[in-house]
Design an enzyme around this catalytic site. Sequence first.
Site, PDB file in Angstrom:
ATOM      1  N   SER A 132      19.566 -52.856   6.220  1.00 28.63           N
ATOM      2  CA  SER A 132      20.194 -52.647   7.516  1.00 28.63           C
ATOM      3  C   SER A 132      20.452 -54.101   8.185  1.00 28.63           C
ATOM      4  CB  SER A 132      19.458 -51.786   8.411  1.00 28.63           C
ATOM      5  OG  SER A 132      20.040 -51.785   9.609  1.00 28.63           O
ATOM      6  N   LYS A 186      17.199 -45.292   4.367  1.00 29.40           N
ATOM      7  CA  LYS A 186      18.369 -45.915   5.051  1.00 29.40           C
ATOM      8  C   LYS A 186      19.292 -44.675   5.700  1.00 29.40           C
ATOM      9  CE  LYS A 186      21.250 -48.890   6.394  1.00 29.40           C
ATOM     10  NZ  LYS A 186      22.497 -48.768   6.219  1.00 29.40           N
ATOM     11  N   HIS A 189      17.759 -43.690   8.810  1.00 24.17           N
ATOM     12  CA  HIS A 189      17.859 -44.791   9.856  1.00 24.17           C
ATOM     13  C   HIS A 189      19.410 -44.596  10.523  1.00 24.17           C
ATOM     14  CE1 HIS A 189      19.832 -48.598  10.549  1.00 24.17           C
ATOM     15  NE2 HIS A 189      18.817 -49.207  11.052  1.00 24.17           N
ATOM     16  N   ASN A 190      20.139 -44.481   9.484  1.00 22.59           N
ATOM     17  CA  ASN A 190      21.774 -44.242  10.078  1.00 22.59           C
ATOM     18  C   ASN A 190      21.787 -43.222  10.792  1.00 22.59           C
ATOM     19  OD1 ASN A 190      21.870 -46.691   8.406  1.00 22.59           O
ATOM     20  ND2 ASN A 190      24.182 -46.165   8.055  1.00 22.59           N
ATOM     21  N   GLU A 193      20.808 -44.149  14.064  1.00 24.35           N
ATOM     22  CA  GLU A 193      21.527 -44.747  14.667  1.00 24.35           C
ATOM     23  C   GLU A 193      22.820 -44.078  15.264  1.00 24.35           C
ATOM     24  OE1 GLU A 193      22.955 -48.355  11.992  1.00 24.35           O
ATOM     25  OE2 GLU A 193      24.974 -47.165  12.188  1.00 24.35           O
TER      26      GLU A 193
END
Length: 471
Positions: A132, A186, A189-190, A193
């Site tokens: 990232s 990940k 995480h997104n 986000e």
Amino acid sequence: MTTGTADIGLIGLGTMGAALSANIAEKGFRIAVWNRSPEVTRDFVANAGPLAGRIVPTETLAGLVAAIKPPRAVILLVPAGPIVDQQIALLRPLMAADDLIIDAGNADFHDTDRRTVEAAAQGPHFMGIGVSGGEEGARHGPSIMAGGTDGDWARVAPVLTAVAARYDGTPCAVHMGPGGAGHFVKAVHNGIEYADMQMIAEIYGVLRDGMGQGAAQIAPLFRHWNEGALHSYLIEITAEVAATIDPETGLPLLDVIRDTAGQKGTGRWTAIEAQHLGVAVPAIEAAVAARNLSAALADRQAGEALYGPAPQLLGAGAPTPDVLEQALIAGKILCYAQGFDMLARARQQFSWPLPLPDIARVWRAGCIIRSAMLNDMATALAEDPARNLMLAPHFADHLMRAVPCLRQVVALAALNGLPVPALSAGLAWFDQMRTARSTANMIQGQRDFFGAHGFERVDGTTGQHGPWVRD
Ligand code: 6PG
């Protein structure tokens, strides 16, 4: 096979691949690179300046493999999906069984799990890593969430930790567990986000549509908020996005951008996976839904023509900047709390290590959701990884202060027709999480009434049916 001199190889010199290759070379490693179009490779080396001496350009896949010291490691930075499988299929006959392919794209973790199984049967080794930080991160220090075996991680950790972002000297690169664990982290995480970006956009919407503020007034507000508890990359860039002027028209650039948001799919995968795991991440789901609804431009225009725009929040009816800031603080904590809850569930379900405090640490620098709050989140998760972040004393203190403001903003928005889906989903989740006796007793009663599903009594007796009064 000839024995090369490069420490590692990389396939795909697009924005991310080129930036990561330069970063690797800058940290003193020799890197062999290959791109589908050889001109791209040539241009990359021609523009690499002093780093060119550590970059080995190659024009065939066999040449790439031959240029790397065995046991070889090759990073793939190609578009997620079938292209990754095609690339692996092309590399497989050229590589030895103990070589390693590393997928550093935004892969669906199910694909990474499948590729790991295929690699175990057919070789070479395979690992998936979440990276990232966009182009800037790849070039100067991304946050790295690695999957794969302990042995494969140990092999490439020297390179990956050298290129990673650093927080107080600690590299933001952590091994999350086998198979798809890195790509799973990940994806979460997104998801965070998406939710964080959506909540920021909602506060921008209250300022723009509810309070008639222009981008020029909004930019300094976000810049100011970035100096407090909200300090984060996304708040920082929001101020910059709002402050930018369109050179063509002289208007704020924000005002000439069409209001339909795209997505490559990682946020959607997170929402879908949360449903599979049976974990509630409504702020992330609301953010994905908001991107989907943003695409329905014609319907939204027809809706506004029919029902009218939301009225302005006037005078004392308008929230103060402090209230908006606190609402966003609450929203931000709640969306991270949901994301970490999802990671905690996946940890149990998939029996992956997923070290939660380390995940908070690895997100403190380099990645898109880096924020001042993550250091305190790491501390709270280290104290008790099983405790939801909204129950940790440090965040409970914040929430006691900030949730009344979130409530005020959501209520005002609802009364006036301003859409704040992620903020209200965050608040609804918080309110469910603070209600000891939910209303699911009614759901259980209804299920038993029409379907004899049975229910458990509050005294712990299970398997009861009715008796229901039926007229
Ligand atoms: C990052 C970003 C990056 C990118 C994704 C999501 O961590 O660097 O998440 O991976 O922004 O492609 O983008 P979408 O909004 O297109 O899903």
